[in-house]
Scaffold this motif. Structure first.
Motif, short mmCIF file in Angstrom:
data_model
loop_
_atom_site.label_atom_id
_atom_site.label_comp_id
_atom_site.label_asym_id
_atom_site.label_seq_id
_atom_site.Cartn_x
_atom_site.Cartn_y
_atom_site.Cartn_z
N GLY A 291 -54.18 -28.39 60.38
CA GLY A 291 -52.83 -28.12 59.90
C GLY A 291 -52.13 -29.33 59.30
N ARG A 292 -52.76 -30.50 59.35
CA ARG A 292 -52.11 -31.72 58.85
C ARG A 292 -52.91 -32.40 57.73
NH1 ARG A 292 -48.61 -33.93 62.68
NH2 ARG A 292 -48.03 -35.41 61.04
N SER A 293 -54.22 -32.19 57.72
CA SER A 293 -55.08 -32.89 56.75
C SER A 293 -55.36 -32.02 55.55
CB SER A 293 -56.39 -33.30 57.42
OG SER A 293 -56.17 -34.22 58.48
N ASP A 294 -55.53 -32.67 54.40
CA ASP A 294 -55.84 -31.93 53.19
C ASP A 294 -57.34 -31.98 52.89
OD1 ASP A 294 -55.81 -34.62 52.66
OD2 ASP A 294 -54.58 -34.50 50.86
N LEU A 295 -57.78 -31.12 52.00
CA LEU A 295 -59.17 -31.07 51.55
C LEU A 295 -59.27 -31.80 50.22
CD1 LEU A 295 -62.10 -29.95 51.65
CD2 LEU A 295 -61.22 -27.94 50.42
N ASP A 296 -60.13 -32.81 50.16
CA ASP A 296 -60.32 -33.60 48.94
C ASP A 296 -61.73 -33.38 48.41
OD1 ASP A 296 -57.76 -35.02 48.94
OD2 ASP A 296 -58.51 -36.00 50.74
N LEU A 297 -61.82 -32.86 47.20
CA LEU A 297 -63.11 -32.60 46.57
C LEU A 297 -63.22 -33.38 45.26
CD1 LEU A 297 -63.24 -28.70 46.94
CD2 LEU A 297 -64.44 -30.38 48.36
#
Length: 283
Positions: free
Chosen positions: A76-82
């Protein structure tokens, strides 16, 4: 030898720690699919499934980077980086498709707080100009998800002044863009919070790479980056530690952004240029 009037005073704690390096002093890849926390594995599975139909045969490689492959992501706090690397240079349509994918993943998976897909061309990633910026990023900070791992075509990297200059030696060029963005964004919490997170993280990473060749190691932990910086610049240590906290738990505060572009940012840009020089110009 007398101390240069602008040279930071070293403290007794400023000793090399050699974290994140192999026995030969090269930076080791920081992520692994084995380290992905269980709540985020379905997110990566969905990304891996949807990337090929999104980009088709033009897809060369795909990577995940950031806290998820490092194993430090918070639900709920971290984003997904692709990162998506295409055989050809990306088009506006490719970038729009990436944004659509990001929106869909963010909507479907509450584990992540946003998603961002960077789309690049293979030729650019492997170019001599990007050898110590995008190339290093792929080889050391990205974890392979699909396709060929381009790290095999790139050199090994040390935490030296060349790497420092080519990764973050362009802060002075960024600051006018940051000022313009701050002036044009509305003052709501929703609009300001992503800016605080982005600028906080960028300044902390720039502060860390400023001292990285002396610290002789690598870390992506914002708190550890700020602590390493503070060993060499105690007078500015508090500012960078506060920026690290804001990078982890941002609040939409326009006053904070102004201090970044009026005080900490200009000082850091000038000191970076003095110590490491200026990043090679890009087209």
């Amino acid at each position: 030898m007398p101390q240069h009037p602008h040279e930071p005073r070293h403290t007794s704690h400023a000793t090399p720690v050699h974290r994140g390096l192999d026995p030969d002093g090269h930076i080791t890849p920081e992520g692994s699919l084995a380290r992905v926390p269980p709540p985020f594995r379905p997110v990566l599975a969905a990304a891996r499934e949807r990337l090929p139909p999104t980009f088709g045969t033009r897809l060369s490689s795909a990577y995940v980077y950031g806290s998820i492959p490092r194993g430090t992501a918070r639900v709920g706090r971290s984003d997904l980086d692709l990162l998506v690397v295409l055989h050809e240079e990306p088009t506006d349509t490719d970038r729009a498709d990436a944004r659509a994918l990001d929106t869909a993943l963010d909507r479907e998976f509450p584990q992540i707080d946003g998603a961002g897909t960077l789309v690049l061309g293979r030729e650019q990633v492997l170019s001599d100009l990007e050898r110590h910026d995008l190339g290093w990023f792929v080889a050391c900070l990205c974890t392979p998800l699909l396709g060929e791992d381009l790290a095999a075509r790139l050199p090994r990297y040390r935490p030296d002044s060349l790497l420092a200059r080519e990764t973050n030696g362009d802060l002075a060029l960024l600051l006018p863009r940051w000022r313009e963005r701050i002036a044009t964004v509305d003052g709501s919490e929703e609009a300001l919070r992503p800016l605080v997170r982005y600028m906080s993280r960028h300044l902390v990473r720039t502060g860390f790479t400023l001292v990285m060749p002396r610290w002789q190691g690598w870390t992506s932990d914002l708190r550890e980056m700020a602590d390493a910086f503070g060993m060499y610049y105690p007078a500015r240590a508090g500012q960078l530690r506060e920026a690290a906290l804001r990078g982890l738990a941002p609040r939409g505060d326009a006053a904070v952004l102004r201090t970044y572009v009026d005080d900490l940012g200009p000082w850091l840009a000038a000191e970076y240029t003095r110590v490491h020089g200026v990043k090679a110009p890009r087209p």
